[in-house]
Enzyme design. Structure first.
Site, PDB file in Angstrom:
ATOM      1  N   PRO A   9       5.214   2.517  -2.755  1.00 58.87           N
ATOM      2  CA  PRO A   9       5.842   1.572  -3.456  1.00 58.87           C
ATOM      3  C   PRO A   9       4.757   0.371  -3.674  1.00 58.87           C
ATOM      4  CG  PRO A   9       6.624   1.766  -1.416  1.00 58.87           C
ATOM      5  CD  PRO A   9       5.923   2.868  -1.692  1.00 58.87           C
ATOM      6  N   ASN A  10       4.887  -0.002  -4.937  1.00 59.07           N
ATOM      7  CA  ASN A  10       4.090  -1.409  -5.377  1.00 59.07           C
ATOM      8  C   ASN A  10       2.757  -1.152  -5.882  1.00 59.07           C
ATOM      9  OD1 ASN A  10       6.362  -2.967  -5.265  1.00 59.07           O
ATOM     10  ND2 ASN A  10       6.359  -3.100  -3.121  1.00 59.07           N
ATOM     11  N   ARG A  17      -0.935  -9.085  -8.824  1.00 58.59           N
ATOM     12  CA  ARG A  17      -0.906 -10.146  -7.935  1.00 58.59           C
ATOM     13  C   ARG A  17      -1.769  -9.870  -6.444  1.00 58.59           C
ATOM     14  NH1 ARG A  17       4.294 -11.335  -5.918  1.00 58.59           N
ATOM     15  NH2 ARG A  17       3.198 -13.080  -4.539  1.00 58.59           N
ATOM     16  N   TYR A  22      -5.851  -6.978  -2.344  1.00 57.15           N
ATOM     17  CA  TYR A  22      -6.192  -5.516  -2.767  1.00 57.15           C
ATOM     18  C   TYR A  22      -7.147  -5.461  -3.963  1.00 57.15           C
ATOM     19  CZ  TYR A  22      -1.383  -5.017  -0.349  1.00 57.15           C
ATOM     20  OH  TYR A  22      -0.610  -5.177   0.583  1.00 57.15           O
ATOM     21  N   ASN A  73      -1.548   7.376   0.096  1.00 57.55           N
ATOM     22  CA  ASN A  73      -1.255   5.953   0.235  1.00 57.55           C
ATOM     23  C   ASN A  73       0.240   5.461   0.313  1.00 57.55           C
ATOM     24  OD1 ASN A  73      -1.332   3.141   0.836  1.00 57.55           O
ATOM     25  ND2 ASN A  73      -2.623   2.606  -0.606  1.00 57.55           N
ATOM     26  N   ALA A  76       3.985   0.640   1.692  1.00 63.45           N
ATOM     27  CA  ALA A  76       4.792  -0.261   2.973  1.00 63.45           C
ATOM     28  C   ALA A  76       5.544   1.112   3.698  1.00 63.45           C
ATOM     29  CB  ALA A  76       5.848  -0.806   2.254  1.00 63.45           C
ATOM     30  N   HIS A  79       4.478   2.242   7.348  1.00 63.85           N
ATOM     31  CA  HIS A  79       4.803   1.649   8.425  1.00 63.85           C
ATOM     32  C   HIS A  79       6.208   1.793   8.980  1.00 63.85           C
ATOM     33  CE1 HIS A  79       1.044  -0.367   7.203  1.00 63.85           C
ATOM     34  NE2 HIS A  79       1.611  -0.756   6.233  1.00 63.85           N
ATOM     35  N   ASP A  86       7.764  13.570   8.655  1.00 61.35           N
ATOM     36  CA  ASP A  86       8.302  14.921   8.680  1.00 61.35           C
ATOM     37  C   ASP A  86       7.854  15.793   7.731  1.00 61.35           C
ATOM     38  OD1 ASP A  86       9.125  14.176  11.291  1.00 61.35           O
ATOM     39  OD2 ASP A  86      11.145  13.856  10.617  1.00 61.35           O
ATOM     40  N   GLU A  97      -5.208  10.002   4.876  1.00 62.42           N
ATOM     41  CA  GLU A  97      -4.361   8.493   4.607  1.00 62.42           C
ATOM     42  C   GLU A  97      -5.338   7.644   4.057  1.00 62.42           C
ATOM     43  OE1 GLU A  97      -3.298   6.704   8.184  1.00 62.42           O
ATOM     44  OE2 GLU A  97      -1.752   5.442   7.092  1.00 62.42           O
ATOM     45  N   HIS A  99      -5.871   3.382   2.629  1.00 60.86           N
ATOM     46  CA  HIS A  99      -5.311   2.129   2.483  1.00 60.86           C
ATOM     47  C   HIS A  99      -6.212   1.353   1.942  1.00 60.86           C
ATOM     48  CE1 HIS A  99      -1.703   2.883   4.370  1.00 60.86           C
ATOM     49  NE2 HIS A  99      -2.179   3.412   5.328  1.00 60.86           N
ATOM     50  N   SER A 101      -6.473  -1.999   1.434  1.00 62.01           N
ATOM     51  CA  SER A 101      -6.799  -3.089   2.309  1.00 62.01           C
ATOM     52  C   SER A 101      -7.025  -2.502   3.746  1.00 62.01           C
ATOM     53  CB  SER A 101      -5.626  -4.180   2.467  1.00 62.01           C
ATOM     54  OG  SER A 101      -4.398  -3.782   2.941  1.00 62.01           O
ATOM     55  N   ARG A 106      -4.635  -7.220   9.461  1.00 63.80           N
ATOM     56  CA  ARG A 106      -3.412  -7.971   8.761  1.00 63.80           C
ATOM     57  C   ARG A 106      -2.299  -8.011  10.009  1.00 63.80           C
ATOM     58  NH1 ARG A 106      -2.169  -5.431   3.171  1.00 63.80           N
ATOM     59  NH2 ARG A 106      -1.077  -7.296   2.914  1.00 63.80           N
ATOM     60  N   ARG A 110       1.735  -3.622  10.030  1.00 63.25           N
ATOM     61  CA  ARG A 110       0.831  -3.004   9.406  1.00 63.25           C
ATOM     62  C   ARG A 110      -0.096  -1.935  10.043  1.00 63.25           C
ATOM     63  NH1 ARG A 110       1.881  -4.690   4.163  1.00 63.25           N
ATOM     64  NH2 ARG A 110       2.367  -7.007   3.965  1.00 63.25           N
TER      65      ARG A 110
HETATM   66  O1  CA2 Z   1      -3.783  -1.497   1.662  1.00 62.39           O
HETATM   67  C1  CA2 Z   1      -2.939  -0.572   1.260  1.00 62.39           C
HETATM   68  O2  CA2 Z   1      -3.307   0.288   0.761  1.00 62.39           O
HETATM   69  C2  CA2 Z   1      -1.283  -0.658   1.755  1.00 62.39           C
HETATM   70  O3  CA2 Z   1      -0.991   0.539   1.701  1.00 62.39           O
HETATM   71  C3  CA2 Z   1      -0.638  -1.416   0.430  1.00 62.39           C
HETATM   72  C4  CA2 Z   1       0.562  -1.750   0.568  1.00 62.39           C
HETATM   73  C5  CA2 Z   1       1.036  -2.246   2.038  1.00 62.39           C
HETATM   74  O4  CA2 Z   1       2.367  -2.575   2.136  1.00 62.39           O
HETATM   75  C6  CA2 Z   1       0.633  -1.428   3.248  1.00 62.39           C
HETATM   76  O5  CA2 Z   1       0.685  -2.325   4.293  1.00 62.39           O
HETATM   77  C7  CA2 Z   1      -1.266  -1.454   2.973  1.00 62.39           C
HETATM   78  C8  CA2 Z   1       1.206  -2.576  -0.656  1.00 62.39           C
HETATM   79  C9  CA2 Z   1       0.970  -2.008  -1.915  1.00 62.39           C
HETATM   80  C10 CA2 Z   1       0.570  -2.812  -2.958  1.00 62.39           C
HETATM   81  O6  CA2 Z   1       1.485  -4.171  -3.106  1.00 62.39           O
HETATM   82  C11 CA2 Z   1       1.272  -5.110  -3.740  1.00 62.39           C
HETATM   83  C12 CA2 Z   1       1.908  -6.340  -3.435  1.00 62.39           C
HETATM   84  C13 CA2 Z   1       1.761  -7.421  -4.427  1.00 62.39           C
HETATM   85  C14 CA2 Z   1       0.884  -7.364  -5.524  1.00 62.39           C
HETATM   86  C15 CA2 Z   1       0.374  -6.133  -6.041  1.00 62.39           C
HETATM   87  C16 CA2 Z   1       0.617  -5.145  -5.078  1.00 62.39           C
END
Ligand code: CA2
Length: 144
Positions: A9-10, A17, A22, A73, A76, A79, A86, A97, A99, A101, A106, A110
């Site tokens: 996700p995201n 942002r 990131y 990757n 979220a 975690h 599974d 895996e 990431h 960041s 952090r 995380r």
């Molecule tokens: O560092 C990573 O690759 C993460 O997997 C990215 C996830 C985060 O929840 C993990 O803890 C670490 C978040 C994906 C992107 O989220 C965004 C949030 C705001 C703006 C742009 C992307």
């Protein structure tokens, strides 16, 4: 060699942002990097991104017998998702895996990774280049 690259996700919001965490590169930049890596390394890379846990689980299950390795990757879901863990165990395909960041630097939540309990390697904090590193590691170890 066929590698499945899964993003949770995201990840599709990259570059829009939180550039401080990131980086400035977008999801389209990630797709371009993967395409270039596939060409340079003569690999078949298939990318799938979803904001839905079950969709990621479905892709991992379907990878069995189709892909030689997985780069994941889970974002979220890293975690929180025992379901992703599974599915990786059930598919039993080598997995790395990634990431973008440095999750260890952090928030404490995380620093727990369910997927990481299956993956043989974790690359964190190397930005989008971490995906290329994961692919090269898997090629070196499992490619013919
Ligand atoms: O560092 C990573 O690759 C993460 O997997 C990215 C996830 C985060 O929840 C993990 O803890 C670490 C978040 C994906 C992107 O989220 C965004 C949030 C705001 C703006 C742009 C992307």
């Amino acid at each position: 060699m066929k590698i499945l690259v899964l993003n949770g996700p995201n990840i599709n919001m990259l570059g829009i942002r939180e550039p401080g965490i990131y980086g400035k590169r977008s999801f389209a930049d990630l797709l371009a990097l993967l395409e270039q890596t596939a060409k340079e390394e003569a690999l078949e890379l298939t990318q799938f991104q979803s904001n839905h846990e079950g969709a990621l689980v479905d892709q991992i299950q379907a990878a069995r017998g189709v892909f030689d390795a997985i780069v994941i990757n889970p974002a979220a879901y890293t975690h929180t998702s025992v379901a992703v863990l599974d599915a990786l165990k059930a598919a039993a395909i080598p997995a790395v895996e990634v990431h973008i960041s440095d999750v260890d630097a952090r928030e404490p939540f995380r620093q727990i990774s369910y997927a990481g309990m299956y993956c043989e390697k974790t690359i964190k904090g190397h930005g989008l280049e971490g995906y290329r590193e994961a692919v090269l590691y898997l090629k070196e170890k499992y490619g013919s």
